[in-house]
Design a protein around this motif. Sequence first.
Motif, PDB file in Angstrom:
ATOM      1  N   ARG A 275      59.593  58.341  63.898  1.00  0.00           N
ATOM      2  CA  ARG A 275      58.213  57.898  64.102  1.00  0.00           C
ATOM      3  C   ARG A 275      57.665  57.199  62.859  1.00  0.00           C
ATOM      4  N   LEU A 276      57.988  57.695  61.683  1.00  0.00           N
ATOM      5  CA  LEU A 276      57.538  57.026  60.467  1.00  0.00           C
ATOM      6  C   LEU A 276      58.101  55.612  60.371  1.00  0.00           C
ATOM      7  N   ARG A 277      59.367  55.449  60.760  1.00  0.00           N
ATOM      8  CA  ARG A 277      59.945  54.102  60.719  1.00  0.00           C
ATOM      9  C   ARG A 277      59.239  53.174  61.695  1.00  0.00           C
ATOM     10  N   ARG A 278      58.974  53.666  62.908  1.00  0.00           N
ATOM     11  CA  ARG A 278      58.268  52.827  63.884  1.00  0.00           C
ATOM     12  C   ARG A 278      56.853  52.503  63.391  1.00  0.00           C
ATOM     13  N   TYR A 279      56.192  53.482  62.798  1.00  0.00           N
ATOM     14  CA  TYR A 279      54.850  53.230  62.268  1.00  0.00           C
ATOM     15  C   TYR A 279      54.885  52.124  61.228  1.00  0.00           C
ATOM     16  N   ARG A 280      55.781  52.228  60.271  1.00  0.00           N
ATOM     17  CA  ARG A 280      55.838  51.232  59.194  1.00  0.00           C
ATOM     18  C   ARG A 280      56.192  49.856  59.735  1.00  0.00           C
ATOM     19  N   GLU A 281      57.104  49.825  60.706  1.00  0.00           N
ATOM     20  CA  GLU A 281      57.449  48.532  61.320  1.00  0.00           C
ATOM     21  C   GLU A 281      56.230  47.926  62.010  1.00  0.00           C
ATOM     22  N   GLY A 282      55.506  48.749  62.761  1.00  0.00           N
ATOM     23  CA  GLY A 282      54.321  48.255  63.448  1.00  0.00           C
ATOM     24  C   GLY A 282      53.236  47.830  62.483  1.00  0.00           C
ATOM     25  N   ARG A 283      52.988  48.651  61.487  1.00  0.00           N
ATOM     26  CA  ARG A 283      51.959  48.318  60.485  1.00  0.00           C
ATOM     27  C   ARG A 283      52.274  46.997  59.805  1.00  0.00           C
ATOM     28  N   ASP A 284      53.494  46.863  59.315  1.00  0.00           N
ATOM     29  CA  ASP A 284      53.852  45.658  58.573  1.00  0.00           C
ATOM     30  C   ASP A 284      53.794  44.420  59.464  1.00  0.00           C
ATOM     31  N   HIS A 285      54.203  44.565  60.718  1.00  0.00           N
ATOM     32  CA  HIS A 285      54.178  43.414  61.620  1.00  0.00           C
ATOM     33  C   HIS A 285      52.743  42.976  61.913  1.00  0.00           C
ATOM     34  N   LEU A 286      51.857  43.935  62.151  1.00  0.00           N
ATOM     35  CA  LEU A 286      50.474  43.574  62.436  1.00  0.00           C
ATOM     36  C   LEU A 286      49.798  42.960  61.209  1.00  0.00           C
ATOM     37  N   LEU A 287      50.074  43.490  60.032  1.00  0.00           N
ATOM     38  CA  LEU A 287      49.501  42.914  58.818  1.00  0.00           C
ATOM     39  C   LEU A 287      49.976  41.481  58.626  1.00  0.00           C
ATOM     40  N   SER A 288      51.222  41.214  58.968  1.00  0.00           N
ATOM     41  CA  SER A 288      51.763  39.850  58.820  1.00  0.00           C
ATOM     42  C   SER A 288      51.170  38.881  59.838  1.00  0.00           C
ATOM     43  N   GLN A 289      50.581  39.424  60.904  1.00  0.00           N
ATOM     44  CA  GLN A 289      50.016  38.587  61.961  1.00  0.00           C
ATOM     45  C   GLN A 289      48.501  38.439  61.856  1.00  0.00           C
ATOM     46  N   GLY A 290      47.945  38.772  60.710  1.00  0.00           N
ATOM     47  CA  GLY A 290      46.522  38.543  60.491  1.00  0.00           C
ATOM     48  C   GLY A 290      45.623  39.691  60.877  1.00  0.00           C
ATOM     49  N   TYR A 291      46.164  40.896  60.998  1.00  0.00           N
ATOM     50  CA  TYR A 291      45.357  42.069  61.296  1.00  0.00           C
ATOM     51  C   TYR A 291      45.103  42.859  60.025  1.00  0.00           C
ATOM     52  N   GLU A 292      43.945  43.516  59.975  1.00  0.00           N
ATOM     53  CA  GLU A 292      43.591  44.371  58.860  1.00  0.00           C
ATOM     54  C   GLU A 292      43.691  45.827  59.300  1.00  0.00           C
ATOM     55  N   GLN A 293      44.192  46.673  58.422  1.00  0.00           N
ATOM     56  CA  GLN A 293      44.313  48.083  58.765  1.00  0.00           C
ATOM     57  C   GLN A 293      43.008  48.796  58.471  1.00  0.00           C
ATOM     58  N   VAL A 294      42.453  49.462  59.482  1.00  0.00           N
ATOM     59  CA  VAL A 294      41.197  50.186  59.360  1.00  0.00           C
ATOM     60  C   VAL A 294      41.456  51.673  59.139  1.00  0.00           C
TER      61      VAL A 294
END
Length: 458
Positions: A275-294
């Motif tokens: 789950r940690l790996r999937r989280y990091r993959e998702g986080r990094d992908h969204l950040l690269s696509q112009g999303y900000e982490q809230v």
Amino acid sequence: MSSPTVTSADNPEDTSDRPPRPYQSYTYAYPHKTAYRPLTPRPRLVDLWAGESRHSLSLYLHIPFCEVRCGFCNLFTRIGAPDDLTGRYLDALQRQAAAVREALGDSQPPRFVNAAFGGGTPTFLEAAELERLCDIAEREMGVDLRAVPLSVEASPSTATADRLAVLAERGATRISLGVQSFVEEEARAAVRPQHRSDVEGALTRIREAGVPVLNIDLIYGIDGQTAASWRYSLDAALAWRPEEIYLYPLYIRPLTGLGRHTDPPTADREWDGQRLRRYREGRDHLLSQGYEQVSMRMFRRSDAPPQGPDDYACQTDGMIGLGCGARSYTSRLHYSFDYAVSMREIRGIIDDYTATEDFSRALHGRPVDEDEARRRHLLQSLLQAEGLPVAEYRLRFGSDPYEDFPAELDTLAVRGWLDGDRAEWLRLSAEGLAHSDAIGPDFFSPGVRDAMAAYETK
């Protein structure tokens, strides 16, 4: 140790040199409802709200019905609504709203700054029933739904054009669609049977309705999910350019559909690592696509319009919850109706609610003293990516967070889970955010811990 990812090959009894398991408790509300108890005597709402500020209230209306119950769900909801149950439920909701509005009084007229319809699935209601739900919020409670942010949860099968038209016309500014996975096999594994075409159809209708903010919920950690299939779901969601995306870790809880088939000890550190790996993959992908982490879960497109309090979690004072699964918050007491997860118990609580005539008193809850208020404020701030301004905490409580929680904050610092200038801000590092579900429980008070441990799941 260099990494929080630990495999099941390690000795599960040797925990001396490990961080805690990353997925312990989703701290979306504190204290949790399992720490609530029947109130004796039952206080009158008019007394509870006496002296409370009415300047900045939040309204939450709970609809406890779904067309199907997902295998991971432990929300207060039931499948279907036979014998005009939705109509009787709305009748009770209207009675409750009238009682709450009367308790608030007119000496300081209530001012609502945001509203939300949650569940369950609010769009389980037919279009005419959604009209009535909005009428209850406006006519009974005095909320101008077209003037405040209004968030509504929906499912693909219930996001129909006529329902969405009602919500758009009545002022909905945000629709949150529970997709969970765009891969049909994963959806079935999570006991969330749905077809990709139905999901795409719902998303099309939401965009056509013109609601300003679309949120898509996705889940990671589903049985059979891989890095490639997770990326597939992320990209399928991103194709719709949603203003918000929530990434939820899969939890398997007692009495849920998946929980009945899984022995809790098997959810070991190997699954944590996945789950940690999937989280990091998702986080990094969204950040690269112009999303900000809230927050750990919430990501917002950088050009999206604001929607009031970030990462809506019904955490603030001045929360008024209507419906048998809703919570209400004053500065001194959190209260609600009884809580359950099993279908039989939920059906009984809903039946009791619809038969209730007198809603003038609080039934279940937990007092909030100064210590609990400090814990709650720190948690609701620290678990946001922005963090907590230390000066704001001092102004509110007249003390320093490092004096109030020295051991807990020192532990975070030692683990490298705090970031930035800690004299001015308490802010989690990237790894701290990743471990939000382990950080939250560290700040629970002994009394809340004991109450949660003593709660008998039903």
